[in-house]
Design a protein around this motif. Structure first.
Motif, PDB file in Angstrom:
ATOM      1  N   TYR A   1      29.229   1.928 -13.574  1.00  0.00           N
ATOM      2  CA  TYR A   1      28.359   3.163 -11.989  1.00  0.00           C
ATOM      3  C   TYR A   1      28.460   4.300 -11.628  1.00  0.00           C
ATOM      4  O   TYR A   1      30.005   4.400 -11.732  1.00  0.00           O
ATOM      5  CB  TYR A   1      28.747   1.808 -10.779  1.00  0.00           C
TER       6      TYR A   1
ATOM      7  N   THR B   1      29.816   6.984  -9.135  1.00  0.00           N
ATOM      8  CA  THR B   1      29.150   7.016  -7.601  1.00  0.00           C
ATOM      9  C   THR B   1      29.950   8.840  -7.404  1.00  0.00           C
ATOM     10  O   THR B   1      30.412   9.375  -7.573  1.00  0.00           O
ATOM     11  CB  THR B   1      30.120   6.139  -7.292  1.00  0.00           C
TER      12      THR B   1
ATOM     13  N   THR C   1      28.654  -3.608  -5.682  1.00  0.00           N
ATOM     14  CA  THR C   1      27.956  -3.446  -4.299  1.00  0.00           C
ATOM     15  C   THR C   1      28.799  -2.966  -3.659  1.00  0.00           C
ATOM     16  O   THR C   1      28.853  -2.814  -2.150  1.00  0.00           O
ATOM     17  CB  THR C   1      26.671  -4.647  -4.192  1.00  0.00           C
TER      18      THR C   1
ATOM     19  N   LEU D   1      31.760  -0.765  -3.068  1.00  0.00           N
ATOM     20  CA  LEU D   1      31.668   0.744  -2.297  1.00  0.00           C
ATOM     21  C   LEU D   1      30.967  -0.714  -0.650  1.00  0.00           C
ATOM     22  O   LEU D   1      31.095   0.847  -0.594  1.00  0.00           O
ATOM     23  CB  LEU D   1      30.240   0.437  -3.265  1.00  0.00           C
TER      24      LEU D   1
ATOM     25  N   THR E   1      28.848   7.139  -0.248  1.00  0.00           N
ATOM     26  CA  THR E   1      28.172   6.817  -1.498  1.00  0.00           C
ATOM     27  C   THR E   1      26.567   6.885  -2.079  1.00  0.00           C
ATOM     28  O   THR E   1      25.484   6.325  -1.207  1.00  0.00           O
ATOM     29  CB  THR E   1      28.687   5.773  -1.998  1.00  0.00           C
TER      30      THR E   1
ATOM     31  N   THR F   1      24.822   6.003  -5.393  1.00  0.00           N
ATOM     32  CA  THR F   1      25.187   5.318  -6.874  1.00  0.00           C
ATOM     33  C   THR F   1      24.578   5.158  -7.856  1.00  0.00           C
ATOM     34  O   THR F   1      23.247   4.585  -7.136  1.00  0.00           O
ATOM     35  CB  THR F   1      26.232   3.495  -6.418  1.00  0.00           C
TER      36      THR F   1
ATOM     37  N   ARG G   1      23.927   3.132 -12.067  1.00  0.00           N
ATOM     38  CA  ARG G   1      23.692   2.138 -12.710  1.00  0.00           C
ATOM     39  C   ARG G   1      23.921   3.180 -14.359  1.00  0.00           C
ATOM     40  O   ARG G   1      22.884   3.774 -14.142  1.00  0.00           O
ATOM     41  CB  ARG G   1      23.248   1.434 -12.790  1.00  0.00           C
TER      42      ARG G   1
END
Length: 98
Positions: free
Chosen positions: A4, A6, A64, A67, A78, A80, A82
């Motif tokens: 991920y 971010t 998740t 974050l 944030t 994010t 993938r």
């Protein structure tokens, strides 16, 4: 493990405490480890985002959760994404072939 990317921006609270940013990063690393995830890399940046982090987590739910914990501290917001490695995207593309 899924990756991920971010993009982080400091909140008003976060920018006021900019001198503690590396200590906050250490706390994030520890929180990730408790969830079975890890911080691959982090960069402090100039431009539309204040930081860019690369995180590996076993699944979307774990990423998740990590974050949400980070955002809940009130220092950053944030966005994010993938991310897929070359091998992962090749596997995705192979699934589209008939």
């Amino acid at each position: 493990m899924p990756t991920y990317i971010t993009l982080l921006n400091w909140t008003d609270q976060g920018i006021r405490a900019y001198k503690n940013t590396t200590e906050r990063t250490d706390a994030f690393v520890a929180a990730l480890q408790k969830l079975g995830a890890r911080l691959v890399d982090i960069h402090w940046t100039v431009g539309p985002y204040d930081l860019v982090a690369t995180v590996e987590a076993p699944d979307d739910e774990t990423a998740t959760a990590a974050l949400l914990q980070l955002g809940g501290m009130g220092n950053v917001r944030t966005t994010t994404l993938r991310a897929f490695s070359r091998e992962e995207i090749e596997s995705v593309i192979a699934k589209t072939s008939s």
